[in-house]
Design a protein around this motif. Structure first.
Motif, mmCIF file in Angstrom:
data_model
loop_
_atom_site.group_PDB
_atom_site.id
_atom_site.type_symbol
_atom_site.label_atom_id
_atom_site.label_comp_id
_atom_site.label_asym_id
_atom_site.label_seq_id
_atom_site.Cartn_x
_atom_site.Cartn_y
_atom_site.Cartn_z
ATOM 1 N N ALA A 81 0.831 -1.205 0.000
ATOM 2 C CA ALA A 81 0.000 0.000 0.000
ATOM 3 C C ALA A 81 0.866 1.255 0.000
ATOM 4 C CB ALA A 81 -0.932 -0.012 1.209
ATOM 5 N N ASN A 82 1.938 1.244 0.775
ATOM 6 C CA ASN A 82 2.833 2.402 0.821
ATOM 7 C C ASN A 82 3.512 2.624 -0.530
ATOM 8 O OD1 ASN A 82 2.550 3.490 3.444
ATOM 9 N ND2 ASN A 82 3.747 1.811 4.295
ATOM 10 N N ALA A 83 3.863 1.541 -1.205
ATOM 11 C CA ALA A 83 4.464 1.669 -2.535
ATOM 12 C C ALA A 83 3.468 2.278 -3.518
ATOM 13 C CB ALA A 83 4.934 0.300 -3.027
ATOM 14 N N ALA A 84 2.197 1.896 -3.409
ATOM 15 C CA ALA A 84 1.171 2.421 -4.306
ATOM 16 C C ALA A 84 0.872 3.886 -4.038
ATOM 17 C CB ALA A 84 -0.110 1.590 -4.176
ATOM 18 N N LEU A 85 1.112 4.337 -2.806
ATOM 19 C CA LEU A 85 0.773 5.707 -2.404
ATOM 20 C C LEU A 85 1.981 6.627 -2.345
ATOM 21 C CD1 LEU A 85 -1.577 4.738 0.569
ATOM 22 C CD2 LEU A 85 -2.323 5.627 -1.656
ATOM 23 N N ASP A 86 3.143 6.130 -2.737
ATOM 24 C CA ASP A 86 4.393 6.850 -2.521
ATOM 25 C C ASP A 86 4.384 8.247 -3.143
ATOM 26 O OD1 ASP A 86 7.253 6.911 -1.666
ATOM 27 O OD2 ASP A 86 7.577 7.061 -3.826
ATOM 28 N N ASP A 87 3.892 8.386 -4.364
ATOM 29 C CA ASP A 87 3.932 9.671 -5.052
ATOM 30 C C ASP A 87 2.869 10.646 -4.552
ATOM 31 O OD1 ASP A 87 2.008 7.893 -6.228
ATOM 32 O OD2 ASP A 87 1.764 9.350 -7.859
ATOM 33 N N LEU A 88 1.973 10.189 -3.660
ATOM 34 C CA LEU A 88 0.906 11.038 -3.146
ATOM 35 C C LEU A 88 1.222 11.593 -1.756
ATOM 36 C CD1 LEU A 88 -2.095 8.814 -4.282
ATOM 37 C CD2 LEU A 88 -1.270 10.914 -5.360
ATOM 38 N N GLU A 89 2.419 11.346 -1.274
ATOM 39 C CA GLU A 89 2.876 11.860 0.019
ATOM 40 C C GLU A 89 1.965 11.428 1.162
ATOM 41 O OE1 GLU A 89 2.897 16.033 -0.841
ATOM 42 O OE2 GLU A 89 4.982 15.999 -1.480
ATOM 43 N N VAL A 90 1.679 10.154 1.203
ATOM 44 C CA VAL A 90 0.824 9.617 2.258
ATOM 45 C C VAL A 90 1.333 8.225 2.623
ATOM 46 C CG1 VAL A 90 -0.841 8.651 0.613
ATOM 47 C CG2 VAL A 90 -1.577 9.159 2.940
ATOM 48 N N GLU A 91 1.237 7.893 3.907
ATOM 49 C CA GLU A 91 1.682 6.592 4.397
ATOM 50 C C GLU A 91 0.492 5.826 4.950
ATOM 51 O OE1 GLU A 91 4.638 7.330 7.323
ATOM 52 O OE2 GLU A 91 6.195 7.903 5.871
ATOM 53 N N ALA A 92 0.451 4.539 4.659
ATOM 54 C CA ALA A 92 -0.645 3.689 5.121
ATOM 55 C C ALA A 92 -0.368 3.183 6.533
ATOM 56 C CB ALA A 92 -0.830 2.501 4.174
ATOM 57 N N ALA A 93 -1.424 3.103 7.321
ATOM 58 C CA ALA A 93 -1.360 2.535 8.662
ATOM 59 C C ALA A 93 -2.635 1.738 8.884
ATOM 60 C CB ALA A 93 -1.208 3.621 9.717
ATOM 61 N N LEU A 94 -2.569 0.766 9.764
ATOM 62 C CA LEU A 94 -3.720 -0.089 10.031
ATOM 63 C C LEU A 94 -4.229 0.115 11.448
ATOM 64 C CD1 LEU A 94 -2.568 -3.491 8.447
ATOM 65 C CD2 LEU A 94 -3.847 -1.633 7.372
ATOM 66 N N ARG A 95 -5.539 0.266 11.564
ATOM 67 C CA ARG A 95 -6.202 0.326 12.856
ATOM 68 C C ARG A 95 -7.575 -0.330 12.713
ATOM 69 N NH1 ARG A 95 -1.854 1.939 14.022
ATOM 70 N NH2 ARG A 95 -1.249 3.551 15.541
ATOM 71 N N ARG A 96 -8.198 -0.596 13.829
ATOM 72 C CA ARG A 96 -9.572 -1.105 13.841
ATOM 73 C C ARG A 96 -10.427 -0.078 14.584
ATOM 74 N NH1 ARG A 96 -8.413 -5.624 15.340
ATOM 75 N NH2 ARG A 96 -8.723 -6.875 13.448
ATOM 76 N N PHE A 97 -11.484 0.420 13.922
ATOM 77 C CA PHE A 97 -12.271 1.467 14.569
ATOM 78 C C PHE A 97 -13.692 1.508 14.030
ATOM 79 C CE2 PHE A 97 -9.784 3.377 11.103
ATOM 80 C CZ PHE A 97 -10.748 4.017 10.356
ATOM 81 N N GLU A 98 -14.523 2.204 14.780
ATOM 82 C CA GLU A 98 -15.899 2.493 14.392
ATOM 83 C C GLU A 98 -15.946 3.906 13.779
ATOM 84 O OE1 GLU A 98 -18.483 0.493 14.598
ATOM 85 O OE2 GLU A 98 -17.489 -1.154 15.669
ATOM 86 N N PRO A 99 -16.886 4.157 12.853
ATOM 87 C CA PRO A 99 -17.842 3.202 12.289
ATOM 88 C C PRO A 99 -17.183 2.280 11.271
ATOM 89 C CG PRO A 99 -18.077 5.348 11.256
ATOM 90 C CD PRO A 99 -17.073 5.523 12.337
ATOM 91 N N THR A 100 -17.617 1.031 11.252
ATOM 92 C CA THR A 100 -17.015 0.050 10.352
ATOM 93 C C THR A 100 -17.321 0.365 8.889
ATOM 94 O OG1 THR A 100 -18.961 -1.389 10.594
ATOM 95 C CG2 THR A 100 -17.111 -1.772 12.088
ATOM 96 N N GLU A 101 -18.328 1.208 8.638
ATOM 97 C CA GLU A 101 -18.666 1.567 7.262
ATOM 98 C C GLU A 101 -17.608 2.478 6.640
ATOM 99 O OE1 GLU A 101 -20.661 2.105 9.831
ATOM 100 O OE2 GLU A 101 -22.157 0.496 9.589
ATOM 101 N N LEU A 102 -16.745 3.049 7.454
ATOM 102 C CA LEU A 102 -15.718 3.970 6.963
ATOM 103 C C LEU A 102 -14.453 3.182 6.630
ATOM 104 C CD1 LEU A 102 -15.221 7.061 6.590
ATOM 105 C CD2 LEU A 102 -14.136 7.026 8.845
ATOM 106 N N PRO A 103 -14.065 3.107 5.339
ATOM 107 C CA PRO A 103 -12.886 2.308 4.976
ATOM 108 C C PRO A 103 -11.567 2.881 5.479
ATOM 109 C CG PRO A 103 -14.293 2.732 3.060
ATOM 110 C CD PRO A 103 -14.756 3.636 4.157
#
Length: 221
Positions: A81-103
């Motif tokens: 995911a970080n490789a796919a987002l590299d040129d957009l200046e954003v880093e991926a992180a994983l968490r579990r949270f509510e609301p579950t409808e929000l990706p």
């Protein structure tokens, strides 16, 4: 709660409101005229009240971290995911949270946004203007795209095979989080939206569901 945390812009408030509400984090929308200034002044008059602007750590702190084992299992997917987002200046992180409808949730601080705006202006300006703005530029942490592993779409995305379709889907999730936050699209964001949508449409239309090869032809009759 003994403290007042406020968002200094409407966009920042919209970005965090669904998650903050679900996690019980009270955030005041101070994005309208004089709101932030009044609260900042109140903070100087009442220093014991704990009045301050919202920070990224406030939101991240109420999101459920993944167990170590799960983080190890999903580490290759995060790297992809970080490789796919590299040129957009954003880093991926994983968490579990509510609301579950929000990706996903896009997080970034005000100073970081200011530095990104400077970089965009430098890129589109002449050399003299770019050199002048360069004196104000400095390294800032990338924005965080916090993927919600409780969301079914994100679950499928993390389990998807590597390839251009997964990369396009990752970039599409980023653009969706950006739009939900009410932020304007930069040139590269608009390009990411167009290319990811085209890739996903192409994959869907040329996949098994999009084939019409079983339609009888004149030779089959």
């Amino acid at each position: 709660h003994g403290r007042i945390i406020y968002a200094t812009s409407v966009e920042e408030f919209r970005r965090v409101a669904p998650v903050a509400r679900a996690q019980g984090l009270a955030v005041v929308n101070a994005g309208y005229v004089y709101d932030a200034e009044l609260l900042a002044r109140l903070a100087t008059r009442r220093p014991t009240w704990g009045i301050r602007a919202l920070a990224v750590s406030d939101v991240v702190g109420v999101l459920e971290a993944l167990p170590d084992v799960e983080q190890v299992v999903l580490a290759p997917a995060v790297a992809a995911a970080n490789a796919a987002l590299d040129d957009l200046e954003v880093e991926a992180a994983l968490r579990r949270f509510e609301p579950t409808e929000l990706p996903a949730l896009l997080l970034g601080d005000r100073d970081g946004q200011h530095q990104r705006d400077l970089a965009e202006t430098r890129a589109s300006g002449d050399d003299v203007w770019g050199d002048l703005l360069g004196g104000f530029a400095r390294e800032v942490p990338a924005r965080q795209l916090v993927l919600n592993v409780a969301n079914p779409l994100v679950t499928r995305l993390l389990a998807a095979p590597a390839g251009p379709v997964r990369d396009a889907a990752t970039r599409a999730v980023y653009v969706q989080a950006l739009l939900l936050a009410g932020e304007p699209l930069r040139g590269r964001d608009a390009e990411a939206m167009g290319t990811s949508l085209a890739a996903l449409l192409d994959a869907g239309l040329t996949g098994p569901a999009g084939h019409q090869d079983d339609t009888p032809t004149q030779e089959d009759a």
